[in-house]
Scaffold this active site. Sequence first.
Site: not given
Ligand code: CO8
Length: 248
Positions: A99, A123-124, A54
Amino acid sequence: MGVAVMQFQSPPVNSLSLDFLTEFSINLEKLELDRSCRGLIITSAQPKVFSAGLDILEMYKKSPEHCAEFWKAVQDAWLKLYGSTKVTIAAINGSSPAGGCLLAMCCDYRIMADNPRYNIGLNETQLGIVAPFWFKDTMANVVGHRETEKGLQLGLLYNAPEALKVGLVDELVPEDKVLSTATETMTKWLAIPDHARQISKSMMRKPTVDKLLANREADTANFVSFITKDSIQKSLGMYMEMLKKKRS
Ligand code: CO8
Protein backbone atom coordinates in the site's frame (compact mmCIF):
# COMPACT_ATOMS: atom_id res chain seq x y z
CA MET A 1 3.71 29.11 -3.96
CA GLY A 2 0.74 27.08 -2.75
CA VAL A 3 2.44 23.76 -2.11
CA ALA A 4 1.36 21.52 0.75
CA VAL A 5 3.80 19.06 2.30
CA MET A 6 2.17 16.11 4.04
CA GLN A 7 4.51 14.20 6.33
CA PHE A 8 3.30 10.78 7.38
CA GLN A 9 3.69 10.48 11.10
CA SER A 10 2.32 7.21 12.39
CA PRO A 11 5.12 5.38 14.22
CA PRO A 12 6.73 2.97 13.92
CA VAL A 13 6.21 2.33 10.18
CA ASN A 14 3.34 4.54 8.92
CA SER A 15 1.12 1.53 8.34
CA LEU A 16 -2.17 2.56 6.77
CA SER A 17 -4.73 1.99 9.51
CA LEU A 18 -8.39 2.97 9.25
CA ASP A 19 -7.67 6.11 11.28
CA PHE A 20 -4.66 7.00 9.16
CA LEU A 21 -6.56 6.54 5.90
CA THR A 22 -9.57 8.50 7.14
CA GLU A 23 -7.42 11.45 8.17
CA PHE A 24 -5.45 11.22 4.92
CA SER A 25 -8.63 11.37 2.82
CA ILE A 26 -10.04 14.29 4.81
CA ASN A 27 -6.80 16.22 4.25
CA LEU A 28 -6.78 15.40 0.55
CA GLU A 29 -10.34 16.61 0.23
CA LYS A 30 -9.54 19.86 2.02
CA LEU A 31 -6.56 20.49 -0.26
CA GLU A 32 -8.62 19.67 -3.35
CA LEU A 33 -11.10 22.38 -2.38
CA ASP A 34 -8.37 24.88 -1.52
CA ARG A 35 -7.80 26.96 -4.64
CA SER A 36 -4.63 28.51 -3.23
CA CYS A 37 -3.03 25.07 -3.12
CA ARG A 38 -1.61 23.88 -6.45
CA GLY A 39 0.65 21.05 -5.41
CA LEU A 40 1.15 18.36 -2.79
CA ILE A 41 4.31 16.57 -1.68
CA ILE A 42 3.89 13.44 0.38
CA THR A 43 6.76 12.14 2.47
CA SER A 44 7.48 10.37 5.76
CA ALA A 45 8.45 11.77 9.13
CA GLN A 46 9.64 8.29 10.17
CA PRO A 47 13.24 7.28 9.56
CA LYS A 48 13.81 4.54 6.97
CA VAL A 49 10.16 3.89 6.10
CA PHE A 50 7.89 5.80 3.74
CA SER A 51 4.92 3.55 4.54
CA ALA A 52 4.67 -0.16 5.40
CA GLY A 53 1.42 -0.39 3.44
CA LEU A 54 -1.96 -1.41 4.73
CA ASP A 55 -2.09 -2.10 8.43
CA ILE A 56 -2.27 -5.86 8.53
CA LEU A 57 -3.93 -5.74 11.94
CA GLU A 58 -6.97 -4.07 10.31
CA MET A 59 -7.44 -7.23 8.23
CA TYR A 60 -6.45 -9.88 10.77
CA LYS A 61 -9.11 -11.48 12.99
CA LYS A 62 -11.56 -8.69 12.23
CA SER A 63 -15.29 -8.90 11.51
CA PRO A 64 -16.52 -8.77 7.90
CA GLU A 65 -18.12 -5.40 8.72
CA HIS A 66 -14.82 -3.99 9.92
CA CYS A 67 -13.01 -5.34 6.86
CA ALA A 68 -15.60 -3.70 4.58
CA GLU A 69 -15.27 -0.36 6.34
CA PHE A 70 -11.49 -0.58 6.15
CA TRP A 71 -11.55 -1.45 2.48
CA LYS A 72 -13.84 1.47 1.64
CA ALA A 73 -11.31 3.76 3.34
CA VAL A 74 -8.53 2.28 1.19
CA GLN A 75 -10.61 2.84 -1.96
CA ASP A 76 -11.43 6.37 -0.88
CA ALA A 77 -7.81 7.33 -0.28
CA TRP A 78 -6.83 5.92 -3.68
CA LEU A 79 -9.69 7.68 -5.49
CA LYS A 80 -8.74 11.01 -3.92
CA LEU A 81 -4.99 10.79 -4.47
CA TYR A 82 -5.05 9.16 -7.91
CA GLY A 83 -7.79 11.52 -9.05
CA SER A 84 -6.32 14.65 -7.48
CA THR A 85 -6.20 17.71 -9.75
CA LYS A 86 -3.14 19.00 -7.87
CA VAL A 87 0.44 18.25 -8.85
CA THR A 88 1.38 15.37 -6.56
CA ILE A 89 4.96 14.32 -5.84
CA ALA A 90 6.12 11.44 -3.66
CA ALA A 91 9.33 12.10 -1.74
CA ILE A 92 10.10 8.48 -0.89
CA ASN A 93 12.58 8.63 1.97
CA GLY A 94 12.42 4.98 2.98
CA SER A 95 10.92 1.59 2.19
CA SER A 96 7.55 1.54 0.57
CA PRO A 97 6.01 -1.91 0.21
CA ALA A 98 2.47 -2.76 -0.96
CA GLY A 99 0.00 0.00 0.00
CA GLY A 100 2.98 2.34 0.50
CA CYS A 101 4.01 1.69 -3.08
CA LEU A 102 0.40 2.28 -4.17
CA LEU A 103 0.37 5.75 -2.59
CA ALA A 104 3.67 6.62 -4.26
CA MET A 105 2.42 5.33 -7.63
CA CYS A 106 -0.65 7.57 -7.37
CA CYS A 107 1.58 10.63 -7.57
CA ASP A 108 2.59 12.45 -10.73
CA TYR A 109 6.31 12.07 -9.96
CA ARG A 110 8.42 9.93 -7.63
CA ILE A 111 11.78 10.81 -6.07
CA MET A 112 13.41 8.11 -3.93
CA ALA A 113 16.36 8.12 -1.55
CA ASP A 114 19.36 6.52 -3.25
CA ASN A 115 19.77 3.75 -0.73
CA PRO A 116 19.77 0.11 -1.88
CA ARG A 117 18.37 -0.96 1.50
CA TYR A 118 15.08 0.78 0.74
CA ASN A 119 12.65 -1.10 -1.40
CA ILE A 120 9.34 -0.55 -3.09
CA GLY A 121 6.84 -2.75 -4.90
CA LEU A 122 3.54 -4.58 -4.73
CA ASN A 123 4.63 -7.61 -2.67
CA GLU A 124 1.10 -8.85 -1.85
CA THR A 125 1.60 -12.36 -3.25
CA GLN A 126 4.42 -12.86 -0.73
CA LEU A 127 1.76 -12.51 1.97
CA GLY A 128 -0.50 -14.96 0.13
CA ILE A 129 -2.89 -12.18 -0.83
CA VAL A 130 -3.73 -10.64 -4.18
CA ALA A 131 -3.45 -6.98 -5.14
CA PRO A 132 -6.84 -5.90 -6.51
CA PHE A 133 -7.34 -4.81 -10.12
CA TRP A 134 -6.96 -1.11 -9.38
CA PHE A 135 -3.58 -1.65 -7.67
CA LYS A 136 -2.60 -3.60 -10.79
CA ASP A 137 -3.92 -0.88 -13.12
CA THR A 138 -2.04 1.81 -11.18
CA MET A 139 1.22 -0.11 -11.49
CA ALA A 140 0.68 -0.94 -15.17
CA ASN A 141 0.09 2.77 -15.83
CA VAL A 142 3.50 3.50 -14.31
CA VAL A 143 5.77 0.66 -15.49
CA GLY A 144 3.80 -1.06 -18.27
CA HIS A 145 2.09 -4.43 -18.59
CA ARG A 146 5.11 -6.74 -18.74
CA GLU A 147 6.94 -5.43 -15.66
CA THR A 148 3.63 -5.37 -13.74
CA GLU A 149 2.93 -8.98 -14.65
CA LYS A 150 6.33 -10.06 -13.37
CA GLY A 151 6.29 -7.75 -10.35
CA LEU A 152 2.83 -8.79 -9.24
CA GLN A 153 3.23 -12.53 -9.66
CA LEU A 154 6.55 -12.62 -7.85
CA GLY A 155 5.53 -9.98 -5.31
CA LEU A 156 8.74 -8.16 -6.21
CA LEU A 157 10.19 -5.57 -3.91
CA TYR A 158 12.61 -3.52 -6.01
CA ASN A 159 15.52 -1.86 -4.27
CA ALA A 160 16.00 1.81 -5.13
CA PRO A 161 18.36 1.30 -8.12
CA GLU A 162 16.11 -1.48 -9.52
CA ALA A 163 13.02 0.70 -9.04
CA LEU A 164 14.70 3.45 -11.07
CA LYS A 165 15.69 0.96 -13.78
CA VAL A 166 12.13 -0.29 -14.33
CA GLY A 167 10.64 3.22 -14.06
CA LEU A 168 8.81 2.61 -10.80
CA VAL A 169 10.48 5.78 -9.53
CA ASP A 170 11.59 8.70 -11.67
CA GLU A 171 14.72 9.81 -9.87
CA LEU A 172 17.13 8.76 -7.10
CA VAL A 173 18.84 11.41 -4.99
CA PRO A 174 20.88 11.34 -1.76
CA GLU A 175 18.65 10.83 1.24
CA ASP A 176 19.07 14.38 2.57
CA LYS A 177 18.08 15.82 -0.82
CA VAL A 178 14.78 14.00 -1.31
CA LEU A 179 12.53 16.78 -0.05
CA SER A 180 14.48 19.66 -1.59
CA THR A 181 14.50 17.88 -4.96
CA ALA A 182 10.75 17.35 -4.65
CA THR A 183 10.30 21.08 -4.06
CA GLU A 184 12.49 21.95 -7.08
CA THR A 185 10.59 19.49 -9.25
CA MET A 186 7.30 20.95 -8.07
CA THR A 187 8.38 24.38 -9.33
CA LYS A 188 8.88 22.92 -12.82
CA TRP A 189 5.47 21.24 -12.83
CA LEU A 190 3.79 24.40 -11.55
CA ALA A 191 5.21 26.39 -14.46
CA ILE A 192 2.60 24.66 -16.66
CA PRO A 193 -0.84 26.29 -16.74
CA ASP A 194 -3.06 24.34 -14.32
CA HIS A 195 -6.07 23.85 -16.59
CA ALA A 196 -4.03 22.31 -19.44
CA ARG A 197 -2.10 20.05 -17.08
CA GLN A 198 -5.22 19.01 -15.19
CA ILE A 199 -7.10 18.05 -18.35
CA SER A 200 -4.09 16.05 -19.52
CA LYS A 201 -3.87 14.28 -16.17
CA SER A 202 -7.54 13.48 -16.20
CA MET A 203 -7.35 12.20 -19.78
CA MET A 204 -4.66 9.72 -18.70
CA ARG A 205 -6.30 8.64 -15.43
CA LYS A 206 -10.07 8.88 -15.76
CA PRO A 207 -10.62 5.42 -17.32
CA THR A 208 -8.72 3.82 -14.42
CA VAL A 209 -10.66 5.81 -11.81
CA ASP A 210 -14.01 5.13 -13.50
CA LYS A 211 -13.32 1.40 -13.47
CA LEU A 212 -13.21 1.33 -9.68
CA LEU A 213 -16.13 3.76 -9.32
CA ALA A 214 -18.25 1.41 -11.42
CA ASN A 215 -17.22 -1.62 -9.34
CA ARG A 216 -16.77 -0.32 -5.81
CA GLU A 217 -19.39 -2.48 -4.13
CA ALA A 218 -18.31 -5.67 -5.90
CA ASP A 219 -14.66 -4.89 -5.14
CA THR A 220 -15.47 -4.48 -1.44
CA ALA A 221 -17.50 -7.68 -1.34
CA ASN A 222 -14.69 -9.49 -3.09
CA PHE A 223 -12.11 -8.19 -0.62
CA VAL A 224 -14.21 -9.15 2.41
CA SER A 225 -14.91 -12.68 1.23
CA PHE A 226 -11.23 -13.18 0.33
CA ILE A 227 -9.62 -11.70 3.41
CA THR A 228 -11.90 -13.48 5.89
CA LYS A 229 -11.11 -16.95 4.48
CA ASP A 230 -9.40 -19.22 7.01
CA SER A 231 -6.49 -19.96 4.70
CA ILE A 232 -5.85 -16.25 4.06
CA GLN A 233 -6.10 -15.41 7.75
CA LYS A 234 -3.53 -18.12 8.39
CA SER A 235 -1.16 -16.62 5.81
CA LEU A 236 -1.53 -13.16 7.37
CA GLY A 237 -0.86 -14.59 10.83
CA MET A 238 2.29 -16.34 9.61
CA TYR A 239 3.48 -13.18 7.89
CA MET A 240 3.04 -11.11 11.06
CA GLU A 241 5.02 -13.76 12.98
CA MET A 242 7.74 -13.60 10.36
CA LEU A 243 7.95 -9.79 10.72
CA LYS A 244 8.35 -10.15 14.47
CA LYS A 245 10.93 -12.99 14.28
CA LYS A 246 13.02 -11.03 11.80
CA ARG A 247 13.88 -8.69 14.67
CA SER A 248 14.65 -11.14 17.40
N1 CO8 B 1 0.86 -3.69 9.30
C1 CO8 B 1 0.89 -3.82 10.64
N2 CO8 B 1 2.03 -3.85 11.36
C2 CO8 B 1 3.19 -3.73 10.69
C3 CO8 B 1 3.22 -3.60 9.28
C4 CO8 B 1 1.98 -3.57 8.58
N3 CO8 B 1 1.92 -3.44 7.25
N4 CO8 B 1 4.52 -3.51 8.89
C5 CO8 B 1 5.26 -3.59 10.00
N5 CO8 B 1 4.48 -3.72 11.10
C6 CO8 B 1 4.90 -3.80 12.51
C7 CO8 B 1 5.86 -4.96 12.75
O1 CO8 B 1 5.14 -6.15 12.98
C8 CO8 B 1 6.60 -4.48 13.97
O2 CO8 B 1 5.75 -4.68 15.09
P1 CO8 B 1 6.38 -5.03 16.56
O3 CO8 B 1 7.15 -3.81 16.93
O4 CO8 B 1 5.17 -5.27 17.39
O5 CO8 B 1 7.24 -6.24 16.36
C9 CO8 B 1 6.72 -2.98 13.75
O6 CO8 B 1 5.67 -2.65 12.81
C10 CO8 B 1 8.04 -2.54 13.16
O7 CO8 B 1 8.31 -3.30 11.97
P2 CO8 B 1 9.77 -3.81 11.59
O8 CO8 B 1 10.52 -4.25 12.79
O9 CO8 B 1 9.63 -4.81 10.49
O10 CO8 B 1 10.42 -2.44 11.04
P3 CO8 B 1 11.65 -2.27 10.03
O11 CO8 B 1 12.02 -0.83 10.12
O12 CO8 B 1 12.70 -3.31 10.24
O13 CO8 B 1 11.04 -2.56 8.57
C11 CO8 B 1 9.36 -2.44 6.86
C12 CO8 B 1 10.09 -1.72 8.02
C13 CO8 B 1 10.35 -2.67 5.71
C14 CO8 B 1 8.23 -1.55 6.39
C15 CO8 B 1 8.85 -3.80 7.37
O14 CO8 B 1 8.11 -3.59 8.56
C16 CO8 B 1 7.93 -4.53 6.43
O15 CO8 B 1 8.40 -5.10 5.44
N6 CO8 B 1 6.62 -4.56 6.73
C17 CO8 B 1 5.64 -5.30 6.01
C18 CO8 B 1 5.24 -4.59 4.81
C19 CO8 B 1 4.20 -5.36 4.05
O16 CO8 B 1 4.42 -6.43 3.54
N7 CO8 B 1 3.01 -4.76 3.92
C20 CO8 B 1 1.96 -5.36 3.20
C21 CO8 B 1 0.64 -4.89 3.72
S1 CO8 B 1 -0.65 -5.47 2.66
C22 CO8 B 1 -1.01 -4.16 1.64
O17 CO8 B 1 -0.58 -3.06 1.83
C23 CO8 B 1 -1.91 -4.33 0.44
C24 CO8 B 1 -2.96 -5.32 0.70
C25 CO8 B 1 -3.93 -5.50 -0.45
C26 CO8 B 1 -5.01 -6.45 0.05
C27 CO8 B 1 -5.67 -7.16 -1.06
C28 CO8 B 1 -6.42 -8.43 -0.52
C29 CO8 B 1 -7.44 -8.96 -1.50
